[in-house]
Enzyme design. Structure first.
Site, PDB file in Angstrom:
ATOM      1  N   TYR A 211      20.990 -16.332  -0.460  1.00 11.20           N
ATOM      2  CA  TYR A 211      20.047 -17.372  -0.880  1.00 11.20           C
ATOM      3  C   TYR A 211      18.869 -17.029  -1.655  1.00 11.20           C
ATOM      4  O   TYR A 211      18.216 -17.507  -2.319  1.00 11.20           O
ATOM      5  CB  TYR A 211      20.059 -18.726   0.162  1.00 11.20           C
ATOM      6  CG  TYR A 211      21.130 -18.920   0.432  1.00 11.20           C
ATOM      7  CD1 TYR A 211      22.335 -18.621  -0.046  1.00 11.20           C
ATOM      8  CD2 TYR A 211      21.226 -19.773   1.758  1.00 11.20           C
ATOM      9  CE1 TYR A 211      23.839 -19.299   0.549  1.00 11.20           C
ATOM     10  CE2 TYR A 211      22.518 -20.369   2.399  1.00 11.20           C
ATOM     11  CZ  TYR A 211      23.708 -20.280   1.510  1.00 11.20           C
ATOM     12  OH  TYR A 211      24.517 -20.604   2.354  1.00 11.20           O
TER      13      TYR A 211
ATOM     14  N   ILE B  92      25.372 -29.310   7.331  1.00  9.00           N
ATOM     15  CA  ILE B  92      24.245 -28.565   7.109  1.00  9.00           C
ATOM     16  C   ILE B  92      23.925 -29.351   5.579  1.00  9.00           C
ATOM     17  O   ILE B  92      23.870 -28.357   4.660  1.00  9.00           O
ATOM     18  CB  ILE B  92      24.201 -27.318   7.016  1.00  9.00           C
ATOM     19  CG1 ILE B  92      25.621 -26.695   6.282  1.00  9.00           C
ATOM     20  CG2 ILE B  92      24.160 -26.881   8.341  1.00  9.00           C
ATOM     21  CD1 ILE B  92      25.804 -25.107   6.290  1.00  9.00           C
TER      22      ILE B  92
ATOM     23  N   ASN C 139      19.790 -38.439   5.623  1.00 10.11           N
ATOM     24  CA  ASN C 139      20.923 -37.628   6.455  1.00 10.11           C
ATOM     25  C   ASN C 139      20.736 -37.474   7.921  1.00 10.11           C
ATOM     26  O   ASN C 139      21.909 -37.636   8.453  1.00 10.11           O
ATOM     27  CB  ASN C 139      20.808 -36.378   5.594  1.00 10.11           C
ATOM     28  CG  ASN C 139      21.338 -36.144   4.281  1.00 10.11           C
ATOM     29  OD1 ASN C 139      21.908 -37.151   3.808  1.00 10.11           O
ATOM     30  ND2 ASN C 139      20.830 -35.351   3.592  1.00 10.11           N
TER      31      ASN C 139
END
Length: 257
Positions: free
Chosen positions: A52, A226, A238
């Protein structure tokens, strides 16, 4: 103030919060600001990866948050192309994150043929050395998980896979449960028709959004989620999926979308 997020025990004293903050495709300043916002919102589980390219920003966000290292569960992942360079890759991750250990290290994808087992053995060595607290895999099928267990006697504690109403395999989930492997789901909203009348109806009945229904559906199946977002209001949204529950009929309806 941290939300009371349920956790699943991976090993004695190693507890994985069932809602984490995903960071795929979030880089640079946005990665830092998003991670800081997530920690401020109450997330205590951050999911990243060597691939990432944002470990340094996440590490800085953790330090600047004022939270104790022990309060935040950090996952990172080894790219399959780094098979054979496990220790060096972990060295780089720990340095970028600014920590002495990560809570969970995953093999991001199965490496090229014949390299999965040696990589797994190296993971176990790093765990025994205290540099990672638990070891797992990502994007592994049941046969590959069984191969690692058969050869080492140690089963990955987590298998992170794509999981959504539009992309899920009940038999795979049963297989992982039978092996006591925790399933983490990513790409929760991918391949799912968010305008589906059944999903919209369920969301309206609970006064929530369709994405919240999807995340709640996953949690009902004991799948760790996630979700990622760069918007603080969406991060809080969330987390609030813990504030409602789906009926068994609604769970079945989501599964059938």
């Amino acid at each position: 103030m941290a939300h009371d997020i349920p956790a699943v025990e991976l090993a004695p004293g190693v507890n994985l919060p069932t809602i984490g903050f995903g960071t795929w495709q979030i880089t640079g300043r946005s990665a830092y600001e998003s991670a800081r916002a997530a920690l401020d919102a109450g997330y205590r589980h951050i999911d990243t990866a060597t691939m990432y390219g944002n470990e340094e920003e996440i590490g800085r966000a953790l330090r600047d948050s004022g939270l104790d290292r022990s309060d935040v569960f950090i996952t990172t992942k080894l790219p399959p192309s780094h098979a054979g360079r496990e220790r060096q890759t972990l060295d780089a991750s720990l340095k970028a994150l600014g920590v002495d250990f990560v809570d969970l290290w995953l093999i991001h994808w199965p490496p090229a043929r014949g390299k999965s087992l040696p990589t797994w053995i190296s993971f176990l060595e790093q765990r025994d050395a205290g540099r990672i607290r638990s070891a797992g895999v990502s994007n592994y099928d049941t046969a590959l998980v069984d191969e690692l267990t058969k050869e080492t006697g140690e089963t990955p504690v987590v298998n992170q896979v794509a999981w959504s109403p539009g992309q899920h395999e009940p038999q795979f989930l049963d297989d992982m449960r039978a092996r006591r492997v925790v399933v983490e789901g990513y790409s929760s909203l991918k391949n799912t028709p968010l305008n589906d009348p059944a999903l919209v109806g369920i969301a309206e009945r609970h006064g929530v959004t369709v994405p919240q229904v999807v995340l709640r559906w996953q949690l009902h199946h004991d799948i760790v989620v996630i979700p990622k977002s760069t918007r603080p209001e969406r991060m809080r949204e969330n987390l609030s999926v813990l504030d409602f529950e789906l009926t068994s009929e609604e769970i079945e309806a989501v599964s059938s979308v």
